[in-house]
Design an enzyme around this catalytic site. Structure first.
Site, PDB file in Angstrom:
ATOM      1  N   ASP A  17       0.838  -1.161   0.051  1.00  0.00           N
ATOM      2  CA  ASP A  17       0.037   0.021  -0.035  1.00  0.00           C
ATOM      3  C   ASP A  17       0.883   1.099   0.002  1.00  0.00           C
ATOM      4  OD1 ASP A  17      -2.399  -1.610   0.228  1.00  0.00           O
ATOM      5  OD2 ASP A  17      -1.860  -1.988   2.377  1.00  0.00           O
ATOM      6  N   GLU A 274       1.856  -6.830  -5.252  1.00  0.00           N
ATOM      7  CA  GLU A 274       1.382  -5.638  -6.359  1.00  0.00           C
ATOM      8  C   GLU A 274       2.596  -5.112  -6.838  1.00  0.00           C
ATOM      9  OE1 GLU A 274      -1.748  -2.233  -6.740  1.00  0.00           O
ATOM     10  OE2 GLU A 274      -2.570  -4.168  -5.944  1.00  0.00           O
TER      11      GLU A 274
END
Ligand code: TRH
Length: 379
Positions: A17, A274
């Protein structure tokens, strides 16, 4: 045009994040000359990937970005920016939303979503949702590999820097971090994965390898497990662990740009989540994705969707070998030496394929430029 941006980031777990938000914030500030405030609720999780962060300081400026510790009291009295980004569905405080509704000048409110190659993404990218009560609208922005989506994070000079990363640059990089020099005929593997991955199995396979293998692992629980597996009672950062043809180097976390260089310098990159997954693609070396496990196996749809696009254009046998290694690494079937050796044998063809894959991705504009363009069209 220079606009003000507020990026809100909650660190749920792991580093993805803040990893994505930090890259985005820097690129907005440095390449697009935007005025950026990055609100993050956990500075301690930020520091391993940006070593100049002072976890005690509630406000600091780094790479032209104002970094603010996001606590409810910190939001009071602040004037919302022209552009507000909620990263990964994190919800801004009600107070900030109220102030946004009172803002006299136009604004754009964006929800930056998780990365996915699933076919529904282009249909949902750019959709807006009105606030249930206030006269506010937010837009969903989806990063993806597919046309008609938000694209991927990619700094302006990333690919040219990677292409000019030669033996001399690699030597300097290794020296900077006290990492061992390359020996001939050696295969270098970087390993950044979740604990759910069959780490011991891979290490066993690498120990029995017929060619020398160097494994680079960031410190953490996976490194600890490898140390234990290799009979070490303490997890040493600088010490090389050896068994059979395998040498393991555990390294302290690198800054993002340096982690990129590690990916450029290794022959095979095992990545996760990610952001490192996208960086491994820009590195263009053979890579294996450890996908973030989700409830009810939702991650398998994501994995399959990516593989469908990524392996399109590969010969059937090659695609099957890649798919088999990825699915075994993610726990659907058992990993074994044949699966690994088959993948290894593809090294040259995968480099060629990955360069073509990068060329294809380069046709898309990058996520940050897409966001800036979207905002300019709106304001
Ligand atoms: O840490 P992650 O597992 O993050 C994940 C994903 O974002 C996932 O989508 C999300 O749902 C979950 O967290 C909660 O993996 P990721 O995305 O690769 O992020 C790691 C970041 O750490 C990335 O920006 C690269 C960076 N990094 C460094 O900067 N230096 C290092 O030495 C290493 C190992 C990583």
């Amino acid at each position: 045009m220079r606009r003000s941006w507020d990026i809100f980031c909650i660190v749920i777990d792991n580093f993805g994040d803040i990893g994505v938000c930090w890259r985005l914030a820097r690129q907005l500030a440095v390449e697009h000359h935007q005025s950026v405030r990055l609100w993050v609720d956990d500075l301690a999780s930020f520091a391993p990937i940006a070593h100049d962060i002072d976890p005690q300081s509630h406000r600091q400026r780094l790479h032209d970005v104002d970094i603010c510790l996001w606590q409810p009291s910190a939001i009071e009295d602040i004037e919302p920016a022209d552009v507000v980004i909620e990263a990964f569905g994190c919800e801004m405080s009600e107070y900030y939303v109220q102030r946004l509704a009172l803002k006299r000048t136009p604004y754009v409110w964006i929800n930056l979503e998780y990365l996915s190659a699933e076919s529904w993404v282009p249909h949902y990218h750019g959709l807006s949702s009105p606030h249930p009560v206030l006269p506010l609208t937010k837009t969903f922005f989806f990063p993806s590999f597919l046309p008609g989506t938000g694209g991927l994070l990619r700094e302006r000079h990333l690919i040219s820097h990677r292409r000019s990363f030669d033996a001399e640059s690699e030597h300097e990089f290794l020296r900077r971090h006290g990492l061992p020099e390359r020996t001939s005929a050696e295969i270098r593997v970087s390993l950044f994965c979740y604990e759910t991955a069959p780490v011991e199995k891979l290490v066993q396979i690498l120990c029995e390898s017929t060619v020398p293998v160097s494994l680079f692992v960031p410190e953490g629980n996976v490194a600890l497990r490898i140390s234990t597996f290799l009979g070490e009672r303490v997890c040493h950062q600088k010490k090389l662990l050896r068994q059979g043809h395998l040498t393991v180097q555990i390294f302290p976390w690198l800054e993002q740009a340096e982690y990129d260089r590690l990916l450029w310098s290794c022959d095979i990159n095992i990545v996760r989540g990610e952001d490192s997954f996208v960086r491994a693609q820009w590195a263009a070396k053979p890579f294996v994705w450890t996908i973030y496990p989700q409830t009810e196996g939702a991650h398998w749809h994501k994995l399959d969707a990516f593989l469908l696009h990524y392996t399109a254009g590969m010969e059937t046998e090659m695609a099957a070998m890649v798919q088999t290694l990825w699915t075994s690494w993610n726990g659907k079937i058992d990993l074994n030496p044949i699966i690994w050796m088959n993948f290894l044998a593809l090294q040259k063809s995968l480099i060629q394929h990955n360069n073509e894959w990068v060329d294809q991705l380069l046709k898309q504009s990058d996520l940050t430029s897409n966001l800036v363009q979207f905002v300019e069209n709106r304001l």
